[in-house]
Each structure stands twice: as C-alpha cells, then as structure tokens.
Write a protein that holds these residues in place. Structure first.
Motif, PDB file in Angstrom:
ATOM      1  N   SER A 139      72.375 -83.090 -30.136  1.00 16.05           N
ATOM      2  CA  SER A 139      72.426 -84.017 -31.269  1.00 16.05           C
ATOM      3  C   SER A 139      73.019 -85.365 -30.871  1.00 16.05           C
ATOM      4  O   SER A 139      73.580 -85.511 -29.779  1.00 16.05           O
ATOM      5  CB  SER A 139      73.266 -83.415 -32.395  1.00 16.05           C
ATOM      6  OG  SER A 139      74.619 -83.262 -31.988  1.00 16.05           O
ATOM      7  N   ASN A 140      72.903 -86.335 -31.759  1.00 13.02           N
ATOM      8  CA  ASN A 140      73.562 -87.634 -31.656  1.00 13.02           C
ATOM      9  C   ASN A 140      73.161 -88.401 -30.395  1.00 13.02           C
ATOM     10  O   ASN A 140      73.991 -88.773 -29.563  1.00 13.02           O
ATOM     11  CB  ASN A 140      75.083 -87.466 -31.710  1.00 13.02           C
ATOM     12  CG  ASN A 140      75.798 -88.789 -31.976  1.00 13.02           C
ATOM     13  OD1 ASN A 140      75.235 -89.685 -32.615  1.00 13.02           O
ATOM     14  ND2 ASN A 140      77.011 -88.907 -31.484  1.00 13.02           N
ATOM     15  N   PHE A 141      71.877 -88.686 -30.259  1.00 10.28           N
ATOM     16  CA  PHE A 141      71.375 -89.466 -29.120  1.00 10.28           C
ATOM     17  C   PHE A 141      71.852 -90.913 -29.219  1.00 10.28           C
ATOM     18  O   PHE A 141      71.734 -91.552 -30.262  1.00 10.28           O
ATOM     19  CB  PHE A 141      69.847 -89.421 -29.107  1.00 10.28           C
ATOM     20  CG  PHE A 141      69.213 -90.324 -28.078  1.00 10.28           C
ATOM     21  CD1 PHE A 141      69.029 -89.884 -26.783  1.00 10.28           C
ATOM     22  CD2 PHE A 141      68.816 -91.617 -28.412  1.00 10.28           C
ATOM     23  CE1 PHE A 141      68.447 -90.710 -25.832  1.00 10.28           C
ATOM     24  CE2 PHE A 141      68.230 -92.447 -27.476  1.00 10.28           C
ATOM     25  CZ  PHE A 141      68.052 -91.990 -26.172  1.00 10.28           C
ATOM     26  N   VAL A 142      72.394 -91.446 -28.099  1.00  8.97           N
ATOM     27  CA  VAL A 142      72.887 -92.820 -28.053  1.00  8.97           C
ATOM     28  C   VAL A 142      72.393 -93.492 -26.774  1.00  8.97           C
ATOM     29  O   VAL A 142      72.506 -92.921 -25.687  1.00  8.97           O
ATOM     30  CB  VAL A 142      74.433 -92.878 -28.084  1.00  8.97           C
ATOM     31  CG1 VAL A 142      74.919 -94.329 -28.004  1.00  8.97           C
ATOM     32  CG2 VAL A 142      74.978 -92.205 -29.330  1.00  8.97           C
ATOM     33  N   ASN A 143      71.825 -94.684 -26.908  1.00  7.74           N
ATOM     34  CA  ASN A 143      71.484 -95.527 -25.758  1.00  7.74           C
ATOM     35  C   ASN A 143      72.707 -96.368 -25.442  1.00  7.74           C
ATOM     36  O   ASN A 143      73.071 -97.271 -26.194  1.00  7.74           O
ATOM     37  CB  ASN A 143      70.285 -96.411 -26.094  1.00  7.74           C
ATOM     38  CG  ASN A 143      69.875 -97.332 -24.958  1.00  7.74           C
ATOM     39  OD1 ASN A 143      70.583 -97.473 -23.962  1.00  7.74           O
ATOM     40  ND2 ASN A 143      68.735 -97.982 -25.103  1.00  7.74           N
TER      41      ASN A 143
END
Length: 222
Positions: free
Chosen positions: A38-42
């Motif tokens: 969960s919680n994909f961040v670039n």
C-alpha cells in the motif's frame, strides 16, 4: 504490486517499507511502498533517470544513482532523506559511471562501483568514499572486468559482491578494507545480487543454474 515495477527492491531497516526503482511513463524514479504493497510514493520526481536505491542502516537516508548532470550516458551518486527531501549529489565519479551504491554499516561511507579506472573501458572496480565528509576515496578492488553489486555485513567488517573477473559472474567475499578476498561460488551458471542475512552468518544470491534463476544460500558458519 505496482505497474511497471522495475529493479532493486529492498526493505527499510525496520521492515515496514520497500524501496525500489520504477519506470513511470518514460522515466525511472525512486519509489516507496509499505511492505503490504500500500501507499505508493514517488520519492524523486525528477526528469533524470534515478535508480539503484539503498537505505542507510538507521533508515534516515537513501543513496541512489542518477544522470542529473545532463549526460544520459553517465550516472553519479546522489542522496536524499527517507521522505524524498534534500536531494543532492554526493559523488561526481570523475567522468566514470557509478553504480550500485550502498552504505557502510555505520553510515559513514558509501561503497559503490565505478568504471573510471582504465578510461571507461568497461572495467568496473569497487570503491568507498565518505558520506558527505572529507574522507578520501579508496579503491577496494584491483581486478579486470566487472566488480559490482556490493553488500556490507551487518557488523561492517565484510563486503560481498559479484564479479566476472574469473569468467562468468561469481560471488566473492572480502574484508571491508579490500583485503582477504575469497571466492565463494564456482559454477558455470551466473551468480549475482548477493545479500547478507541480518545476523551476517548467511549470504543469499540469485543463481542461473539449470537454465533458470533461483535463490541460493551460503552458510558462513559462526
């Protein structure tokens, strides 16, 4: 699981997050997800190609490579805080390509590979350099072809890496100062991407044996 997920996955020291580089549209970025996906961040969000991220042992810093100097064929070493802030270059590489940077166990140095020796002839050697300090760069290997993909033991005394010096890619172990080199694998298959277990007693790696890659383990004993 994220679409276009690429290479270099690694857990944060506390095991709650996974760091990796990911192709987003036409560009490669350093990204982060929780260990449950969960919680994909670039984290990088930069027009340059950012790759091969690695955490410091305290989880507060990330080191990676990028071609942000404008020359697509080159890659230098950059660092940022774990939340993606304070992105900055920490090693220029002297007109060589820098790859696979990792922190030393105490976070004071970066271990990486670079092909500047021999004038960009494809000879990659392992080096260490102080992390944002005045510690002098030190060359750790003196061999032909590829020495790369280093990993540091939890106690900081050993470095394991893959190398093509003796033919196909094999796994090697040495002291953190480059001394005491020991070849660990002898197989016609390709052995790559070694990592230490948390207790430092085992090494896992990918091996292309039997015409397909699988995970193998080396027990170093007590």
């Amino acid at each position: 699981k994220t679409e276009n997920a690429d290479l270099s996955p690694s857990f944060s020291p506390d095991g709650t997050r996974i760091l990796f580089h990911n192709k987003i549209k036409t560009n490669t970025e350093i990204c982060l997800i929780n260990s449950d996906g969960s919680n994909f961040v670039n984290l990088t969000q930069n027009a340059a190609r950012d790759a091969s991220p690695s955490y410091s042992s305290d989880g507060k810093q990330i080191v990676f490579v990028s071609n942000r100097d404008g020359n697509y064929a080159m890659s230098n070493i950059f660092a940022m805080s774990a939340d993606g802030s304070h992105q900055r270059q920490i090693y220029a590489g002297n007109q060589g390509i820098s790859l696979s940077p990792v922190f030393s166990a105490d976070g004071a140095s970066i271990i990486f590979t670079n092909d500047k020796e021999g004038g960009r002839t494809g000879n990659f050697e392992l080096y260490s350099v102080g992390f944002e300090t005045e510690t002098a760069e030190k060359r750790l290997t003196f061999r032909h072809r590829y020495d790369w993909q280093p990993a540091v033991s939890p106690d900081g005394t050993k470095i394991v890496f893959s190398s093509t010096t003796d033919g196909n890619s094999e796994i090697y172990l040495m002291n953190a100062d480059g001394m005491g080199l020991l070849r660990l694998t002898r197989n016609h298959g390709e052995d790559i991407t070694p990592q230490f277990s948390k207790d430092g007693r085992r090494i896992i790696f990918s091996g292309n044996r039997g015409r397909k890659f699988a995970i193998y383990e080396i027990n170093l004993g007590d």
